[in-house]
Every structure is written in C-alpha cells, then in structure tokens.
Design a protein around this motif. Structure first.
Motif, PDB file in Angstrom:
ATOM      1  N   ALA A 117     -10.511   0.509 -32.859  1.00  0.00           N
ATOM      2  CA  ALA A 117     -10.127   0.571 -30.424  1.00  0.00           C
ATOM      3  C   ALA A 117     -10.294  -0.468 -30.227  1.00  0.00           C
ATOM      4  CB  ALA A 117     -11.681   1.741 -31.069  1.00  0.00           C
ATOM      5  N   VAL A 118     -11.195  -1.639 -30.527  1.00  0.00           N
ATOM      6  CA  VAL A 118     -11.272  -2.883 -29.955  1.00  0.00           C
ATOM      7  C   VAL A 118     -10.289  -3.203 -29.714  1.00  0.00           C
ATOM      8  CG1 VAL A 118     -12.177  -5.374 -29.420  1.00  0.00           C
ATOM      9  CG2 VAL A 118     -13.971  -2.850 -30.264  1.00  0.00           C
ATOM     10  N   MET A 119      -9.460  -3.786 -30.682  1.00  0.00           N
ATOM     11  CA  MET A 119      -7.903  -4.373 -30.949  1.00  0.00           C
ATOM     12  C   MET A 119      -6.784  -3.195 -30.197  1.00  0.00           C
ATOM     13  SD  MET A 119      -8.106  -5.548 -35.174  1.00  0.00           S
ATOM     14  CE  MET A 119      -6.311  -6.338 -35.235  1.00  0.00           C
ATOM     15  N   ALA A 120      -6.982  -2.116 -29.849  1.00  0.00           N
ATOM     16  CA  ALA A 120      -6.306  -1.463 -29.305  1.00  0.00           C
ATOM     17  C   ALA A 120      -6.628  -1.657 -27.967  1.00  0.00           C
ATOM     18  CB  ALA A 120      -6.096   0.003 -29.977  1.00  0.00           C
ATOM     19  N   TYR A 121      -7.589  -2.270 -27.943  1.00  0.00           N
ATOM     20  CA  TYR A 121      -8.121  -2.293 -26.046  1.00  0.00           C
ATOM     21  C   TYR A 121      -7.773  -3.480 -25.706  1.00  0.00           C
ATOM     22  CZ  TYR A 121     -10.603  -3.267 -22.151  1.00  0.00           C
ATOM     23  OH  TYR A 121     -10.833  -4.133 -21.000  1.00  0.00           O
ATOM     24  N   ASP A 122      -7.621  -4.484 -26.680  1.00  0.00           N
ATOM     25  CA  ASP A 122      -6.740  -5.635 -26.397  1.00  0.00           C
ATOM     26  C   ASP A 122      -5.586  -5.772 -26.493  1.00  0.00           C
ATOM     27  OD1 ASP A 122      -7.022  -8.656 -26.848  1.00  0.00           O
ATOM     28  OD2 ASP A 122      -5.863  -7.626 -28.484  1.00  0.00           O
ATOM     29  N   ARG A 123      -4.499  -4.521 -27.194  1.00  0.00           N
ATOM     30  CA  ARG A 123      -3.372  -4.690 -26.426  1.00  0.00           C
ATOM     31  C   ARG A 123      -3.019  -4.260 -25.643  1.00  0.00           C
ATOM     32  NH1 ARG A 123      -1.130  -8.334 -28.362  1.00  0.00           N
ATOM     33  NH2 ARG A 123      -3.072  -9.396 -27.907  1.00  0.00           N
ATOM     34  N   PHE A 124      -3.907  -3.683 -25.025  1.00  0.00           N
ATOM     35  CA  PHE A 124      -4.258  -2.715 -23.882  1.00  0.00           C
ATOM     36  C   PHE A 124      -3.419  -3.945 -22.705  1.00  0.00           C
ATOM     37  CE2 PHE A 124      -6.188  -1.599 -20.177  1.00  0.00           C
ATOM     38  CZ  PHE A 124      -5.497  -0.199 -19.857  1.00  0.00           C
ATOM     39  N   VAL A 125      -4.842  -4.235 -22.904  1.00  0.00           N
ATOM     40  CA  VAL A 125      -4.843  -5.276 -21.998  1.00  0.00           C
ATOM     41  C   VAL A 125      -4.058  -6.450 -22.109  1.00  0.00           C
ATOM     42  CG1 VAL A 125      -6.840  -6.857 -20.802  1.00  0.00           C
ATOM     43  CG2 VAL A 125      -7.261  -5.382 -21.816  1.00  0.00           C
ATOM     44  N   ALA A 126      -3.127  -6.886 -22.528  1.00  0.00           N
ATOM     45  CA  ALA A 126      -2.511  -7.996 -22.779  1.00  0.00           C
ATOM     46  C   ALA A 126      -1.152  -7.349 -22.565  1.00  0.00           C
ATOM     47  CB  ALA A 126      -2.112  -8.393 -24.638  1.00  0.00           C
ATOM     48  N   ILE A 127      -0.560  -6.358 -22.724  1.00  0.00           N
ATOM     49  CA  ILE A 127       0.912  -5.783 -22.300  1.00  0.00           C
ATOM     50  C   ILE A 127       0.436  -4.865 -20.482  1.00  0.00           C
ATOM     51  CG2 ILE A 127       2.110  -3.843 -22.672  1.00  0.00           C
ATOM     52  CD1 ILE A 127       1.759  -4.339 -25.629  1.00  0.00           C
ATOM     53  N   ASP A 207     -17.951   9.102 -34.288  1.00  0.00           N
ATOM     54  CA  ASP A 207     -16.946   8.008 -34.313  1.00  0.00           C
ATOM     55  C   ASP A 207     -15.667   8.213 -34.654  1.00  0.00           C
ATOM     56  OD1 ASP A 207     -19.800   6.603 -34.596  1.00  0.00           O
ATOM     57  OD2 ASP A 207     -19.921   6.778 -36.750  1.00  0.00           O
ATOM     58  N   THR A 208     -15.477   9.104 -35.156  1.00  0.00           N
ATOM     59  CA  THR A 208     -13.469   8.716 -35.395  1.00  0.00           C
ATOM     60  C   THR A 208     -13.065   9.859 -34.093  1.00  0.00           C
ATOM     61  OG1 THR A 208     -13.801   9.985 -37.732  1.00  0.00           O
ATOM     62  CG2 THR A 208     -11.992  10.486 -36.598  1.00  0.00           C
ATOM     63  N   PHE A 209     -13.561  10.577 -33.252  1.00  0.00           N
ATOM     64  CA  PHE A 209     -12.836  11.172 -32.755  1.00  0.00           C
ATOM     65  C   PHE A 209     -13.043  10.507 -30.653  1.00  0.00           C
ATOM     66  CE2 PHE A 209     -12.929  14.807 -34.571  1.00  0.00           C
ATOM     67  CZ  PHE A 209     -11.589  15.186 -35.053  1.00  0.00           C
ATOM     68  N   PHE A 210     -14.068   9.730 -31.112  1.00  0.00           N
ATOM     69  CA  PHE A 210     -14.207   8.371 -29.848  1.00  0.00           C
ATOM     70  C   PHE A 210     -13.728   7.345 -30.162  1.00  0.00           C
ATOM     71  CE2 PHE A 210     -16.897   4.142 -27.866  1.00  0.00           C
ATOM     72  CZ  PHE A 210     -16.646   5.004 -26.847  1.00  0.00           C
ATOM     73  N   THR A 211     -13.435   6.711 -31.134  1.00  0.00           N
ATOM     74  CA  THR A 211     -12.550   5.797 -31.822  1.00  0.00           C
ATOM     75  C   THR A 211     -11.004   6.212 -31.097  1.00  0.00           C
ATOM     76  OG1 THR A 211     -12.409   5.643 -33.914  1.00  0.00           O
ATOM     77  CG2 THR A 211     -14.094   4.239 -33.208  1.00  0.00           C
ATOM     78  N   LEU A 212     -10.467   6.845 -31.828  1.00  0.00           N
ATOM     79  CA  LEU A 212      -9.113   7.903 -32.022  1.00  0.00           C
ATOM     80  C   LEU A 212      -8.868   7.474 -30.137  1.00  0.00           C
ATOM     81  CD1 LEU A 212      -8.768  10.291 -34.211  1.00  0.00           C
ATOM     82  CD2 LEU A 212      -7.480   8.773 -34.095  1.00  0.00           C
ATOM     83  N   ILE A 213      -9.912   8.169 -29.807  1.00  0.00           N
ATOM     84  CA  ILE A 213      -9.502   8.655 -27.691  1.00  0.00           C
ATOM     85  C   ILE A 213      -9.106   7.357 -27.644  1.00  0.00           C
ATOM     86  CG2 ILE A 213     -11.064   9.003 -25.559  1.00  0.00           C
ATOM     87  CD1 ILE A 213     -12.211  11.683 -27.133  1.00  0.00           C
ATOM     88  N   ILE A 214      -9.984   6.251 -27.672  1.00  0.00           N
ATOM     89  CA  ILE A 214      -9.770   4.585 -27.265  1.00  0.00           C
ATOM     90  C   ILE A 214      -8.180   4.137 -27.223  1.00  0.00           C
ATOM     91  CG2 ILE A 214     -10.517   2.211 -27.108  1.00  0.00           C
ATOM     92  CD1 ILE A 214     -13.553   3.318 -27.523  1.00  0.00           C
ATOM     93  N   VAL A 215      -8.008   4.375 -29.142  1.00  0.00           N
ATOM     94  CA  VAL A 215      -6.786   4.073 -29.531  1.00  0.00           C
ATOM     95  C   VAL A 215      -5.309   4.564 -28.985  1.00  0.00           C
ATOM     96  CG1 VAL A 215      -5.433   4.047 -31.636  1.00  0.00           C
ATOM     97  CG2 VAL A 215      -7.434   3.843 -31.749  1.00  0.00           C
ATOM     98  N   LEU A 216      -5.541   6.451 -29.418  1.00  0.00           N
ATOM     99  CA  LEU A 216      -5.105   6.711 -28.175  1.00  0.00           C
ATOM    100  C   LEU A 216      -4.506   6.180 -26.508  1.00  0.00           C
ATOM    101  CD1 LEU A 216      -4.933  10.046 -29.963  1.00  0.00           C
ATOM    102  CD2 LEU A 216      -3.153   8.840 -30.729  1.00  0.00           C
ATOM    103  N   THR A 217      -5.407   6.608 -25.790  1.00  0.00           N
ATOM    104  CA  THR A 217      -5.564   6.048 -24.679  1.00  0.00           C
ATOM    105  C   THR A 217      -4.920   4.911 -24.222  1.00  0.00           C
ATOM    106  OG1 THR A 217      -7.498   7.605 -23.770  1.00  0.00           O
ATOM    107  CG2 THR A 217      -6.616   5.902 -22.078  1.00  0.00           C
ATOM    108  N   SER A 218      -5.084   3.323 -25.005  1.00  0.00           N
ATOM    109  CA  SER A 218      -4.769   2.721 -24.885  1.00  0.00           C
ATOM    110  C   SER A 218      -2.997   2.488 -24.711  1.00  0.00           C
ATOM    111  CB  SER A 218      -5.220   1.525 -26.099  1.00  0.00           C
ATOM    112  OG  SER A 218      -6.907   1.841 -25.638  1.00  0.00           O
ATOM    113  N   TYR A 219      -2.597   3.115 -26.378  1.00  0.00           N
ATOM    114  CA  TYR A 219      -1.109   3.189 -26.593  1.00  0.00           C
ATOM    115  C   TYR A 219      -0.318   4.299 -25.909  1.00  0.00           C
ATOM    116  CZ  TYR A 219      -1.422   0.269 -30.470  1.00  0.00           C
ATOM    117  OH  TYR A 219      -1.548  -1.004 -31.701  1.00  0.00           O
ATOM    118  N   ALA A 220      -0.771   4.898 -24.867  1.00  0.00           N
ATOM    119  CA  ALA A 220      -0.390   6.314 -24.218  1.00  0.00           C
ATOM    120  C   ALA A 220       0.201   5.317 -22.498  1.00  0.00           C
ATOM    121  CB  ALA A 220      -1.141   7.564 -23.370  1.00  0.00           C
TER     122      ALA A 220
END
Length: 315
Positions: A117-127, A207-220
């Motif tokens: 999830a943190v790595m998804a946030y990193d990609r969100f900030v980078a792009i 654990d699962t859905f909190f991290t999934l929300i971060i990942v899906l929101t970042s990629y959205a």
C-alpha cells in the motif's frame, strides 16, 4: 482444557502436507527446492543490486529492497519445513515451533500487505505530484512510513497470535496443510472458536480492505492523471513505472482473498493447499522477477554484475 492446564510439551501438531499424494512427494520436493533457490538468489540479488547502483537509491527502490527482504524471510520461514515433510515420515511439529513459525510468517505477511500500500502511495505521488515528489517522499518520510509498516505488522500478527493462544488443543492435532497457518490451527482447536473467529474477521478485514482502499484510490488518481497527459510517450512511461507494482499487488491480494474467502469444506482443502503453495512459495519467487523484467536500470545493473571482466578474457 486450556493450554495453561496442559503441558505445552504434550501438545503436538501433525502437518499432513501432501501425504495423501505419495507418488508426487519427490517431484514436489525437487520443484519446491528449485523455487526456493531461485527465491533466495532473486530476492537477495535484488537487495544487492539496489545497494550497488546509485541510480536505484530512490524511495521506490528503497521500499522494493524491503519487499525483497520480507519475501526472502517469508519463504525461509515456510519452505524448509515444507521440504522436510516431503522427504521424511515424521510430520510432527511441537507446540512452540508451530506457533513461532506462524507468528513470524504472520509478521511478514501483515508487513508486506501494508508495504504494498505504501508503494502504491509512492507511485501516486511520483505521477500525480512529480514536482513535489522529492519533498513529499523525503528520506525521513520514507523511514517513518517503513517504521509504521513494520510496527503495525508486528502488532497485527501479535493480536492474531494471541487469539490462537487462548484456544485449547488436544494432545495430538491434525493440520490439513504443510504449515502452521491460521485457519488450519483454528480448525484443529477443540475449544469454542467464537472469540477467535471474531478477532480474525475484524482484523483481517481491516488489514485487507484498508490497504486495498489505499491501493485502489492511489491507482484511481494515477489513471485519471495519466489520461490527462497529452503525450503518448508520457502516458506509456507513467504506466510502465506502475506496471510491476500493479502486477505484484494483483497477484498478492488476489491470492490472499481467494485463500481466506474459500469455504473450509473437505472438498476445498486441496485447493487451499495448492493456493497456499502459490501464496507462500511461488509469490516470493515472482516478485523479484516481476520488478526486474520491465526495469531497464535493474537489468543494466544485472548485466554489469554478471559480465566477464576484460582482463579475465585477455588472460
């Protein structure tokens, strides 16, 4: 009877593994041994490559090196015992080693879940905020995020472990799997499982859905930002930087959701074991391959590390 009333040395678990398929024990041993060797070389190699190449000293590769570390640890916690029970008749494991294996594996899984999830946030900030990337993902911020990830991984796994330790077990307990995994240990208990199942439901879903929300929101946000780019090459470059992480996330969470959403019936136990093999043995091998396959910097570093020196050839 609670475990406090019974000497823990009297409690043993029998890991059935793939004992109901005796003809494939040796072939499976050879396959898993090769996979484990590739996993160790791939993940430790990824860590060395990131350390070796200054171009890879960025937040994305900083987190990737820790992903490789977790995959190496996770595989080393699970696979050696799997290899052992494939070639020896004694499939027993005592109380303490069983729960130690589970707790260490749980730390790795919980930590990796939030790290992705943190790595998804990193990609969100980078792009989405490239001009602020260096400031937002500073060395201090990355260290804090990583500390939070490891801390929650240990707290979460500690709660899961406690929920199992309050259960009662008979002298001999059958685990219909090749490792001391949560649902398998829970099924072997002879006590009321209501409290433990409640803890599992609440914490696992969090654990699962909190991290999934971060990942899906970042990629959205990433998807919307990329679509607004006018340059086709810019869109391709943006998507290519996310492709490896998105692939790893899809495989990881897809397997995780399938494993814990599958009904625990007798007919499903073979699927559970096969899925657990993929989750615990195969995925740790795939991650370094996924991240190195599409990454030019990683491939270039591998080439430099493996090429024969000119002085050696001339000699």
């Amino acid at each position: 009877m609670r475990n406090a009333d019974r000497n823990e040395s009297d409690v043993i678990f029998i890991l059935l593994g793939f004992s109901d398929y005796p003809d494939v024990q040796i072939p499976l041993f050879l396959v898993f041994l090769v996979i484990y060797i590739i996993t160790v070389i791939g993940n430790l190699g990824m860590i060395v490559i990131i350390r070796f190449n200054p171009k890879l000293h960025t937040p994305m590769y900083f987190f990737l090196s820790h992903l490789s570390f977790l995959d190496f640890c996770y595989s080393s916690i699970i696979t050696p015992k799997l290899l052992q029970i494939l070639v020896v008749e004694d499939r027993t494991i005592s109380f303490a080693p069983c729960f130690i294996q589970y707790s260490l594996a749980a730390i790795c899984v919980d930590t990796e879940t939030f790290l992705l999830a943190v790595m998804a946030y990193d990609r969100f900030v980078a792009i989405c905020s490239p001009l602020r990337y260096v400031v937002v993902m500073s060395q201090k911020r990355c260290a804090l995020l990583l500390t939070a990830v490891y801390t929650w991984g240990m707290i979460s796994s500690g709660i899961f472990l406690y929920s199992l330790l309050i259960l009662s077990f008979s002298g001999t307990n059958i685990i219909n799997n090749f490792l001391c995994e949560y649902s398998a240990i829970l099924s072997a208990s002879i006590s009321d499982k209501h409290v433990t199942e409640t803890i599992l439901f609440i914490l696992a879903n969090f654990d699962t859905f909190f991290t999934l929300i971060i990942v899906l929101t970042s990629y959205a946000f990433i998807f919307v930002t990329v679509l607004k780019m006018h340059s086709a090459s810019g869109r391709y470059k943006a998507f290519s930087t996310c492709a490896s992480h998105l692939t790893a996330v899809t495989i990881f969470f897809g397997t995780l959701l399938f494993l814990y959403c599958l009904p625990s019936s007798k007919s499903s136990w073979l699927l559970v074991r096969v899925n657990t093999v993929f989750y615990t043995v195969v995925i740790p091998m795939l991650n370094p391959l996924i991240y190195s396959f599409r990454n030019k910097d990683v491939k270039e570093t591998i080439r430099k590390l493996t090429e024969v020196p000119t002085w050696w050839c001339s000699g």
